[in-house]
Design an enzyme around this catalytic site. Structure first.
Site, mmCIF file in Angstrom:
data_model
loop_
_atom_site.group_PDB
_atom_site.id
_atom_site.type_symbol
_atom_site.label_atom_id
_atom_site.label_comp_id
_atom_site.label_asym_id
_atom_site.label_seq_id
_atom_site.Cartn_x
_atom_site.Cartn_y
_atom_site.Cartn_z
ATOM 1 N N ASP A 283 0.794 -1.251 0.000
ATOM 2 C CA ASP A 283 0.000 0.000 0.000
ATOM 3 C C ASP A 283 0.820 1.292 0.000
ATOM 4 O O ASP A 283 0.446 2.270 0.675
ATOM 5 C CB ASP A 283 -0.965 0.022 1.194
ATOM 6 C CG ASP A 283 -1.963 -1.127 1.176
ATOM 7 O OD1 ASP A 283 -1.917 -1.952 0.246
ATOM 8 O OD2 ASP A 283 -2.786 -1.203 2.105
ATOM 9 N N CYS B 144 -2.353 -2.189 7.866
ATOM 10 C CA CYS B 144 -2.279 -3.170 6.774
ATOM 11 C C CYS B 144 -1.060 -4.079 6.862
ATOM 12 O O CYS B 144 -1.124 -5.250 6.465
ATOM 13 C CB CYS B 144 -2.344 -2.455 5.430
ATOM 14 S SG CYS B 144 -3.989 -1.765 5.148
ATOM 15 N N LYS C 147 -6.681 -4.892 -3.159
ATOM 16 C CA LYS C 147 -7.360 -5.511 -2.012
ATOM 17 C C LYS C 147 -8.365 -4.532 -1.414
ATOM 18 O O LYS C 147 -8.067 -3.342 -1.276
ATOM 19 C CB LYS C 147 -6.329 -5.941 -0.960
ATOM 20 C CG LYS C 147 -5.499 -4.810 -0.373
ATOM 21 C CD LYS C 147 -4.401 -5.370 0.509
ATOM 22 C CE LYS C 147 -3.593 -4.322 1.214
ATOM 23 N NZ LYS C 147 -4.295 -3.510 2.216
HETATM 24 C C1 C5J Z 1 -3.242 0.772 5.459
HETATM 25 C C2 C5J Z 1 -4.977 2.083 6.499
HETATM 26 N N1 C5J Z 1 -2.720 0.514 4.260
HETATM 27 N N2 C5J Z 1 -4.187 2.528 7.460
HETATM 28 N N3 C5J Z 1 -4.497 1.298 5.495
HETATM 29 O O1 C5J Z 1 -2.604 0.596 6.473
HETATM 30 O O2 C5J Z 1 -6.147 2.389 6.484
#
Ligand code: C5J
Length: 230
Positions: free
Chosen positions: A25, A163, A130
């Site tokens: 991400d 995540c 995802k």
């Molecule tokens: C991730 C989030 N990628 N913090 N998403 O950690 O909402």
């Protein structure tokens, strides 16, 4: 086998033929102003320190011929894959799907949903979209790793306690060994960064191992390892 003696809670040995680098991400929506991260009141500057070390690790992993995979969190334009609870939670200044300076927040295909330029995937590197926090939920990641005979993951990306943690926990339950690279994962909250990493390595490595990217780069070959013939 390359071994990282400085890993905690103990040395981490990994087979280059069965190890992949997972980049979670590293999207503009989390790392740049105007995105999902900022809409929740976070200082996105906290995450940007990961870009430098991750750029170097990515180059090292590619040179060594490791499988490199990227993930992106996001939703379909009609939000049919976004649970109402996720949509409504957090009292954000902009909700998922609302228009922002980088396009609709956390929506697949929008500029903000894509990975930052510095870490752009190369052609052929899988990008797993995802809808959840974990990279195994509602994706084909497990099958993709099995096809490539991957058993161990070098885990990087954002955010450490959300995540990254969810994915490491999912991976752990599926039998993957995870080494989390402390300088290549980031949190908006310094205390969550510290505790998030401690939780992985605690209790004898209940979720995995933690090390720094320099420790991995020091043991990676600089030319590609050949995949074993099947
Ligand atoms: C991730 C989030 N990628 N913090 N998403 O950690 O909402």
């Amino acid at each position: 086998m390359p071994t990282i003696t400085a890993a905690r809670p103990a040395a981490y040995a990994f087979d280059l033929h069965t190890t992949a680098l997972l980049v979670i991400d590293m999207q503009r929506d989390f790392l740049e102003p105007g995105g999902f991260g900022e809409s929740l009141g976070n200082d996105v500057g906290q995450l940007r320190r990961t870009i430098g070390p991750l750029t170097a690790l990515l180059a090292g992993a590619r040179a060594a011929g490791l499988t490199v995979l990227h993930t992106r969190e996001g939703h379909l334009p009609d939000l049919s894959d976004c649970p109402p609870a996720k949509l409504e939670r957090g009292a954000p200044s902009r909700r998922i799907g609302d228009p922002g300076p980088n396009g609709r927040i956390l929506i697949r295909g929008e500029y903000g949903h894509d990975i930052v330029d510095e870490l752009a995937p190369l052609p052929g590197e899988p990008v797993i979209d995802k809808p959840g926090k974990g990279a195994f939920y509602a994706t084909g990641l497990d099958e993709l790793l099995a096809e490539r005979n991957v058993r161990s993951l070098l885990v990087t990306g954002v955010t450490t306690e959300v995540c990254v943690h969810t994915t490491v926990r999912e991976a752990n339950d599926r039998g993957y060994e995870c080494l989390v690279l402390a300088d290549c994962v980031g949190s908006y909250f310094p205390e969550f960064q510290r505790v998030g990493l401690d939780m992985i390595a605690a209790q004898g490595g209940i979720f995995g191992w933690v090390a720094d990217s320099m420790d991995v780069l020091a043991v990676l070959p600089t030319t590609p390892v050949l995949q074993p013939s099947s």
